[in-house]
Design a protein around this motif. Sequence first.
Motif, mmCIF file in Angstrom:
data_model
loop_
_atom_site.group_PDB
_atom_site.id
_atom_site.type_symbol
_atom_site.label_atom_id
_atom_site.label_comp_id
_atom_site.label_asym_id
_atom_site.label_seq_id
_atom_site.Cartn_x
_atom_site.Cartn_y
_atom_site.Cartn_z
ATOM 1 N N ILE A 169 1.051 -1.150 0.053
ATOM 2 C CA ILE A 169 -0.063 0.030 0.120
ATOM 3 C C ILE A 169 0.845 1.209 0.008
ATOM 4 N N VAL A 170 1.856 1.219 0.985
ATOM 5 C CA VAL A 170 2.775 2.452 0.927
ATOM 6 C C VAL A 170 3.564 2.567 -0.294
ATOM 7 N N TYR A 171 4.300 1.491 -0.609
ATOM 8 C CA TYR A 171 5.011 1.427 -1.945
ATOM 9 C C TYR A 171 4.481 1.844 -3.197
ATOM 10 N N LEU A 172 3.192 1.409 -3.457
ATOM 11 C CA LEU A 172 2.494 1.737 -4.836
ATOM 12 C C LEU A 172 1.543 2.863 -4.667
ATOM 13 N N GLY A 173 1.256 3.217 -3.321
ATOM 14 C CA GLY A 173 0.791 4.688 -3.083
ATOM 15 C C GLY A 173 1.445 5.956 -3.593
ATOM 16 N N GLY A 174 2.791 5.743 -3.395
ATOM 17 C CA GLY A 174 3.785 6.710 -3.811
ATOM 18 C C GLY A 174 4.057 7.061 -5.104
ATOM 19 N N PHE A 175 3.543 6.368 -6.115
ATOM 20 C CA PHE A 175 3.480 6.470 -7.328
ATOM 21 C C PHE A 175 2.012 7.099 -8.301
ATOM 22 N N ILE A 176 1.131 7.258 -7.356
ATOM 23 C CA ILE A 176 -0.145 7.837 -7.893
ATOM 24 C C ILE A 176 -0.333 9.223 -7.320
ATOM 25 N N PRO A 177 -1.212 10.187 -7.817
ATOM 26 C CA PRO A 177 -1.286 11.431 -7.141
ATOM 27 C C PRO A 177 -1.561 11.573 -6.012
ATOM 28 N N SER A 178 -0.942 12.508 -5.231
ATOM 29 C CA SER A 178 -1.132 12.429 -3.718
ATOM 30 C C SER A 178 -2.566 13.026 -3.471
ATOM 31 N N SER A 179 -3.521 12.207 -2.997
ATOM 32 C CA SER A 179 -4.703 12.580 -2.489
ATOM 33 C C SER A 179 -5.081 11.327 -1.580
ATOM 34 N N SER A 180 -5.975 11.727 -0.803
ATOM 35 C CA SER A 180 -6.433 10.701 0.135
ATOM 36 C C SER A 180 -7.506 9.860 -0.637
ATOM 37 N N TYR A 181 -8.102 10.172 -1.786
ATOM 38 C CA TYR A 181 -9.007 9.430 -2.523
ATOM 39 C C TYR A 181 -8.133 8.497 -3.373
ATOM 40 N N SER A 182 -7.012 8.935 -4.035
ATOM 41 C CA SER A 182 -6.239 7.962 -4.842
ATOM 42 C C SER A 182 -5.691 6.844 -3.995
ATOM 43 N N PHE A 183 -5.055 7.513 -2.941
ATOM 44 C CA PHE A 183 -4.301 6.532 -1.975
ATOM 45 C C PHE A 183 -5.134 5.581 -1.367
ATOM 46 N N SER A 184 -6.752 5.896 -1.089
ATOM 47 C CA SER A 184 -7.541 4.895 -0.593
ATOM 48 C C SER A 184 -7.735 3.811 -1.823
ATOM 49 N N LEU A 185 -8.151 4.411 -2.869
ATOM 50 C CA LEU A 185 -8.317 3.818 -4.075
ATOM 51 C C LEU A 185 -7.370 2.610 -4.358
ATOM 52 N N ALA A 186 -5.984 2.854 -4.264
ATOM 53 C CA ALA A 186 -4.863 1.930 -4.495
ATOM 54 C C ALA A 186 -4.846 0.985 -3.289
ATOM 55 N N PRO A 234 -12.353 -0.555 5.517
ATOM 56 C CA PRO A 234 -12.251 0.767 5.814
ATOM 57 C C PRO A 234 -11.836 1.595 4.617
ATOM 58 N N PHE A 235 -11.061 1.126 3.807
ATOM 59 C CA PHE A 235 -11.132 1.779 2.341
ATOM 60 C C PHE A 235 -12.443 1.878 1.476
ATOM 61 N N ALA A 236 -12.997 0.815 1.459
ATOM 62 C CA ALA A 236 -14.216 0.785 0.759
ATOM 63 C C ALA A 236 -15.228 1.629 1.174
ATOM 64 N N ILE A 237 -15.231 1.746 2.710
ATOM 65 C CA ILE A 237 -16.217 2.684 3.244
ATOM 66 C C ILE A 237 -16.075 4.021 2.881
ATOM 67 N N PHE A 238 -14.405 4.382 2.991
ATOM 68 C CA PHE A 238 -14.206 5.632 2.825
ATOM 69 C C PHE A 238 -14.370 6.226 1.377
ATOM 70 N N LEU A 239 -14.013 5.312 0.403
ATOM 71 C CA LEU A 239 -14.387 5.645 -0.962
ATOM 72 C C LEU A 239 -15.856 5.773 -1.205
ATOM 73 N N SER A 240 -16.828 5.063 -0.536
ATOM 74 C CA SER A 240 -18.035 4.920 -0.958
ATOM 75 C C SER A 240 -18.737 6.377 -0.387
ATOM 76 N N PHE A 241 -17.910 7.330 0.580
ATOM 77 C CA PHE A 241 -18.630 8.355 0.920
ATOM 78 C C PHE A 241 -17.817 9.335 0.247
ATOM 79 N N GLN A 242 -17.188 9.149 -0.945
ATOM 80 C CA GLN A 242 -16.540 10.284 -1.469
ATOM 81 C C GLN A 242 -17.278 10.832 -2.803
ATOM 82 N N GLU A 243 -17.047 12.061 -3.085
ATOM 83 C CA GLU A 243 -17.888 12.321 -4.480
ATOM 84 C C GLU A 243 -17.347 11.739 -5.789
ATOM 85 N N GLN A 244 -16.013 11.387 -5.734
ATOM 86 C CA GLN A 244 -15.305 11.151 -6.918
ATOM 87 C C GLN A 244 -15.677 9.880 -7.333
#
Length: 431
Positions: free
Chosen positions: A246-263, A317-327
């Motif tokens: 999660i930490v390694y791959l999350g570093g290569f995507i745009p830095s936002s909580s949504y994209s990190f949670s998606l990864a 937890p990531f699925a729940i967080f993503l479900s309440f996002q607007e993106q």
Amino acid sequence: MNLNPEFERQLILECSQARLVGAPVVLGAVFTLTYFLDDYRLGNITAQAALTLFMLITLLWGTRQSLDSIVEEYRDRTWDTQRLSALGPWQMTWGKLLGSTSMAWYCAGICLLVHALATDNPAALPLLFFYAIGTALLVQSTGLLLGLLAVQRGQLKTGSILILVLVGFIVFMPSLSDLTDTANYLSGNFQSNSWYSLTVNSQTLHQISLFFALFWCVMGSYRLVAQDLGLRNLPWAWLGFTLFLIVYLGGFIPSSSYSFSLAAFAVCSVLTYVGVIVERHEPMRIKRLLDYYRQANWRRVGEELPLSALSFALSLPFAIFLSFQEQRFAWLDISLHAYPLAIALLVLRDCAIYLFFCYGKNPQRAFSLSLLSAALLYGILPGLFAAIGMTGVSALFFPLWADTAFSALACAALQCALILSLLLQRWRQNI
């Protein structure tokens, strides 16, 4: 000097006197030919031939040896004898990995020596050796890991695994062939990469990534050997591997909580599938887990907890967080939607289907039957109903066709409840 007994045993098996003498003679004949082709000197043809032979020997022969080092133990029924020895899992792991491939490394060392004598760019040798040896060790340790997983599933024929290795070798051969071009090791050829907010030299990033990949492969083999030796361990290694990815791959995507949670959600979901496929599934294990839970024996609960359950729990937890996002987004001309909680339930459904077949009369066919079920549920049945205009019914089979997140969640929950009830009945019949 006291050698690791397993390493010493593998050395005796692999390094016979005939092999130690014959291998340099054969390689000497090859390099004599390239010497003539290079106009009676050690030139570019000899250097290329030496490095190509190094890759073939370490990646094909070495991988076969590391794979067979454990599969042959099961096939020859000598593994049970080794389990009674005083050797620990770490001694077993590195003894088999390095001992079984010792002859391959003996020949590979000769090839590297010839390449060092023939190359016209000696300054690039340290970096070239690092990548060549590191890549070979990574592939060989992957072979050992696949061998351990194969014997856990009762698969004692290495033909299909070797085909998988060969396909992987052919796929990655173009990138591996870059090793033969020493110009790639000039410092000016490496660009910078962005990892989180850091600017990292791509050469440094490749080296660190190779090191970590090798570390996790060896760690995976170590934990599987420990499991085969009957040692109980908490799933710290799997948890650490999940967090690392999660930490390694999350570093290569745009830095936002949504994209990190998606990864993170994607990593946990994929590892849930991986965990349920690679683990042994014994009905009594779940019974022990429930008994320990009733006794509030949390350490034993952790030891018996399936890896797939751990990854699935981390994904929620990531699925729940993503479900309440607007993106939210859709694809394929807004026909399919990304509903994180519904996807999480589909992952749970797929794992339950696999376990349902594992607890059946032919557990060895669980994977192929699960693939057939996935083809029906993800493609054939929803496609059939969609083709005749019954989109609502197709969403019942494939909830991502639904127009609303609530409908998708309801359809996925219905499927999960049905499959889990069938799984519970079959599990009770097996205990």
